[in-house]
Scaffold this active site. Structure first.
Site, mmCIF file in Angstrom:
data_model
loop_
_atom_site.group_PDB
_atom_site.id
_atom_site.type_symbol
_atom_site.label_atom_id
_atom_site.label_comp_id
_atom_site.label_asym_id
_atom_site.label_seq_id
_atom_site.Cartn_x
_atom_site.Cartn_y
_atom_site.Cartn_z
ATOM 1 N N GLY A 45 -5.624 -1.899 -2.641
ATOM 2 C CA GLY A 45 -4.531 -2.415 -1.821
ATOM 3 C C GLY A 45 -4.940 -2.515 -0.364
ATOM 4 O O GLY A 45 -5.849 -1.817 0.085
ATOM 5 N N GLN A 50 -4.267 -3.522 8.679
ATOM 6 C CA GLN A 50 -5.592 -2.921 8.481
ATOM 7 C C GLN A 50 -6.719 -3.898 8.791
ATOM 8 O O GLN A 50 -7.874 -3.490 8.897
ATOM 9 C CB GLN A 50 -5.746 -2.424 7.041
ATOM 10 C CG GLN A 50 -4.892 -1.200 6.726
ATOM 11 C CD GLN A 50 -5.159 -0.726 5.313
ATOM 12 O OE1 GLN A 50 -4.589 -1.234 4.367
ATOM 13 N NE2 GLN A 50 -6.034 0.248 5.168
ATOM 14 N N CYS A 92 -7.771 5.513 1.348
ATOM 15 C CA CYS A 92 -7.346 4.395 2.186
ATOM 16 C C CYS A 92 -8.582 3.824 2.871
ATOM 17 O O CYS A 92 -9.401 4.581 3.391
ATOM 18 C CB CYS A 92 -6.345 4.909 3.228
ATOM 19 S SG CYS A 92 -5.736 3.625 4.336
ATOM 20 N N LEU A 93 -8.716 2.503 2.862
ATOM 21 C CA LEU A 93 -9.905 1.885 3.449
ATOM 22 C C LEU A 93 -9.998 2.147 4.952
ATOM 23 O O LEU A 93 -11.075 2.046 5.528
ATOM 24 C CB LEU A 93 -9.926 0.378 3.162
ATOM 25 C CG LEU A 93 -10.073 0.004 1.677
ATOM 26 C CD1 LEU A 93 -10.050 -1.515 1.505
ATOM 27 C CD2 LEU A 93 -11.343 0.584 1.085
ATOM 28 N N HIS A 134 2.166 3.010 -0.718
ATOM 29 C CA HIS A 134 1.111 3.269 0.274
ATOM 30 C C HIS A 134 0.979 2.069 1.231
ATOM 31 O O HIS A 134 0.953 2.248 2.451
ATOM 32 C CB HIS A 134 -0.212 3.539 -0.468
ATOM 33 C CG HIS A 134 -1.397 3.763 0.412
ATOM 34 N ND1 HIS A 134 -2.105 4.945 0.433
ATOM 35 C CD2 HIS A 134 -2.016 2.937 1.306
ATOM 36 C CE1 HIS A 134 -3.097 4.831 1.312
ATOM 37 N NE2 HIS A 134 -3.066 3.620 1.848
ATOM 38 N N GLU A 135 0.945 0.867 0.662
ATOM 39 C CA GLU A 135 0.763 -0.325 1.503
ATOM 40 C C GLU A 135 2.009 -0.622 2.337
ATOM 41 O O GLU A 135 1.914 -1.053 3.486
ATOM 42 C CB GLU A 135 0.387 -1.548 0.660
ATOM 43 C CG GLU A 135 -0.888 -1.406 -0.173
ATOM 44 C CD GLU A 135 -2.057 -0.783 0.572
ATOM 45 O OE1 GLU A 135 -2.170 -0.965 1.790
ATOM 46 O OE2 GLU A 135 -2.855 -0.081 -0.087
ATOM 47 N N HIS A 138 2.072 1.384 5.441
ATOM 48 C CA HIS A 138 1.237 0.809 6.505
ATOM 49 C C HIS A 138 2.053 -0.146 7.385
ATOM 50 O O HIS A 138 1.870 -0.194 8.602
ATOM 51 C CB HIS A 138 0.071 0.011 5.913
ATOM 52 C CG HIS A 138 -1.142 0.836 5.576
ATOM 53 N ND1 HIS A 138 -1.847 1.558 6.510
ATOM 54 C CD2 HIS A 138 -1.770 1.047 4.391
ATOM 55 C CE1 HIS A 138 -2.870 2.169 5.918
ATOM 56 N NE2 HIS A 138 -2.852 1.878 4.630
#
Ligand code: NI
Length: 173
Positions: A45, A50, A92-93, A134-135, A138
């Protein structure tokens, strides 16, 4: 095109993302680029902030060998969450090297728009429910570290410090 992933403590990760009202070719291109960036980094995701674009766009791919599940969600909102919770080891990236178990509702229903502006609903459980939450966090400037208990968070102090130092080096501050 593979985009640069903004890493903690980049201030764009703390930004609240703006709603999207232009459903043109640029939006579709952003979604494609986000998916390409996600795949290149083995993520499931990604939120637009991001990659430095603080607008309400998320991409998710929870495909299995049998079924394809790729999502490009614009202006997503949570409309239902289950009382039942689930624990998932999240990463998380924007926080390379850190994973931690996070409790979240096990099932969610999300209202969003597709890249043409049509209203769609997505219901998810398991990994999809976790990825959606999670996304969407963000988009509100919330990262998974904020969801950790204070004790759990201290376990990652060293990694967080290293990320801060890397960020400083890269930005010559
Ligand atoms: Ni993330």
């Amino acid at each position: 095109m593979i985009l640069e992933i903004r890493k903690y403590p980049d201030p764009v990760l703390k930004k609240k993302s703006a709603p999207v009202d232009d459903f043109g070719a640029r939006l579709k291109q952003l979604c494609d680029d986000m998916l390409e960036t996600m795949y290149a980094n083995n993520g499931v995701g990604l939120a637009a902030n991001q990659v430095g674009v603080p607008i309400q766009v998320i991409t998710i791919d929870v495909s299995t060998e049998k079924e394809q599940h790729v999502y490009r969600l614009i202006n997503p909102i949570l409309v239902e969450t289950s009382r039942e919770k689930n624990e998932y080891e999240e990463g998380c990236l924007s926080f390379p090297g850190i994973t931690e178990k996070i409790y979240r509702p096990a099932k969610v229903k999300v209202r969003a728009q597709d890249t043409d502006g049509r209203v769609i609903f997505v219901e998810g459980e398991g990994l999809l429910a976790t990825a959606l939450q999670h996304e969407m966090d963000h988009l509100n400037g919330v990262v998974f570290v904020d969801r950790m208990s204070p004790v759990r968070k201290t376990l990652h102090n060293r990694e967080l410090k290293e990320l801060k130092e890397d960020y400083k080096k890269e930005h010559h501050k």
